[in-house]
Design an enzyme around this catalytic site. Structure first.
Site, mmCIF file in Angstrom:
data_model
loop_
_atom_site.group_PDB
_atom_site.id
_atom_site.type_symbol
_atom_site.label_atom_id
_atom_site.label_comp_id
_atom_site.label_asym_id
_atom_site.label_seq_id
_atom_site.Cartn_x
_atom_site.Cartn_y
_atom_site.Cartn_z
ATOM 1 C CG ASP A 137 -17.522 24.121 42.839
ATOM 2 O OD1 ASP A 137 -18.317 23.989 43.767
ATOM 3 O OD2 ASP A 137 -16.621 24.983 42.823
ATOM 4 C CG ASN A 141 -26.337 33.051 48.449
ATOM 5 O OD1 ASN A 141 -27.399 33.623 48.659
ATOM 6 N ND2 ASN A 141 -25.430 32.852 49.395
ATOM 7 C CG ASP A 162 -19.391 29.838 45.304
ATOM 8 O OD1 ASP A 162 -19.817 30.833 44.710
ATOM 9 O OD2 ASP A 162 -20.032 29.242 46.187
ATOM 10 N N GLY A 179 -16.252 24.644 49.126
ATOM 11 C CA GLY A 179 -17.179 23.521 48.978
ATOM 12 C C GLY A 179 -17.900 23.139 50.263
HETATM 13 P P1 B16 Z 1 -23.545 29.850 50.702
HETATM 14 P P2 B16 Z 1 -19.361 25.682 45.795
HETATM 15 C C1 B16 Z 1 -19.618 26.644 48.260
HETATM 16 O O1 B16 Z 1 -19.893 26.716 46.903
HETATM 17 C C2 B16 Z 1 -18.416 27.523 48.607
HETATM 18 O O2 B16 Z 1 -17.233 26.990 48.026
HETATM 19 C C3 B16 Z 1 -18.251 27.562 50.095
HETATM 20 O O3 B16 Z 1 -17.148 28.389 50.438
HETATM 21 C C4 B16 Z 1 -19.535 28.091 50.736
HETATM 22 O O4 B16 Z 1 -19.426 28.099 52.154
HETATM 23 C C5 B16 Z 1 -20.705 27.188 50.310
HETATM 24 O O5 B16 Z 1 -20.791 27.165 48.900
HETATM 25 C C6 B16 Z 1 -22.027 27.675 50.864
HETATM 26 O O6 B16 Z 1 -22.328 28.906 50.264
HETATM 27 O O7 B16 Z 1 -23.161 30.509 51.975
HETATM 28 O O8 B16 Z 1 -23.651 30.805 49.531
HETATM 29 O O9 B16 Z 1 -24.776 28.970 50.833
HETATM 30 O O10 B16 Z 1 -17.885 25.871 45.737
HETATM 31 O O11 B16 Z 1 -19.805 24.300 46.233
HETATM 32 O O12 B16 Z 1 -20.052 26.148 44.528
HETATM 33 MG MG MG Z 2 -15.946 25.750 44.653
#
Ligand code: B16
Ligand code: MG
Length: 215
Positions: free
Chosen positions: A8, A117, A10, A45
């Site tokens: 993962d 992102n 973030d 997530g």
């Molecule tokens: P974005 P991960 C997730 O990343 C984040 O944990 C979550 O809080 C966020 O809303 C989601 O990505 C979408 O992110 O707005 O940048 O497209 O933890 O799966 O790496």
């Molecule tokens: Mg995460």
């Protein structure tokens, strides 16, 4: 036998979970919506639009789909502004060293992130080329706890799901890893999920956990 590790992003590779919190907090405060770190933990997530729906549980008004998209876009603008300040110095030394060690041991490395992102972040922090595959919010239709993002990572690597281990900080990520038929390794918040196969005390602890699994 485990041949690949899917990370993962973030909250695991980099502390962008803190930046997501700051961006959502700014947006929620501007609309007079109560938002705290406990609510923020439910966003880990989860896709951008589903995150907004969770935040709006504390909102009394009614918003059209178009208004919701505008709010999510605004939050992403705040978030991207903070991301633009990231450099390779924002990566913990133990994270970079652990990834390099695992790669040298012969493991394929992938990203399995719900974020749209993700590639931008990986380029900013100088880790993009360390990964053999990147599955992220741009190639999925369902976010975690659906297993799609991890199944796609395994497909990109051309490795069977059962030969993959996932490292996650989100409870929904652990559910997604198990639903994908992968080994689930939890770090930080995700260690609360009883379904995790292993729990990490630190990122570098992953080396000994992987060695233990190999035996
Ligand atoms: P974005 P991960 C997730 O990343 C984040 O944990 C979550 O809080 C966020 O809303 C989601 O990505 C979408 O992110 O707005 O940048 O497209 O933890 O799966 O790496
Ligand atoms: Mg995460």
């Amino acid at each position: 036998m485990i041949n690949a590790i899917v990370f993962d992003l973030d909250g695991v590779i980099i502390t962008t979970d803190e930046l997501h919190y700051k961006a959502w907090k700014k947006m929620a405060d501007s609309m007079g919506i109560y938002f705290d770190k406990k609510i923020n933990d439910r966003l880990r997530g989860v896709s951008r639009m589903s995150s907004l729906d969770i935040i709006l549980e504390k909102y009394n008004g009614v918003l059209s789909e178009n208004e919701k998209v505008q709010i999510a876009n605004k939050k992403n603008e705040h978030y991207r502004k903070m991301l633009s300040a990231l450099t390779p110095l924002n990566v913990e030394v133990e994270v970079k060293e652990t990834l390099v060690k695992l790669s040298k041991k012969g493991y394929k490395l992938a990203i399995g992130s719900s974020s749209k992102n993700a590639k931008y972040i990986l380029k900013r922090i100088g880790l993009y080329s360390l990964f053999d595959a990147i599955s992220d919010g741009t190639n999925i239709t369902k976010s975690k706890p659906d297993p799609e993002v991890f199944i796609k990572a395994a497909t990109f690597l051309d490795i069977e799901p059962k030969a993959c281990a996932v490292v996650e900080d989100a409870s929904d990520g652990i559910k997604a890893a198990k639903a994908a038929g992968m080994l689930a390794i939890a770090i930080s918040n995700a260690t609360l999920n009883q379904k995790a196969d292993y729990c990490l005390k630190s990122f570098e602890n992953l080396i000994s956990v992987i060695d233990q699994i190999r035996k």
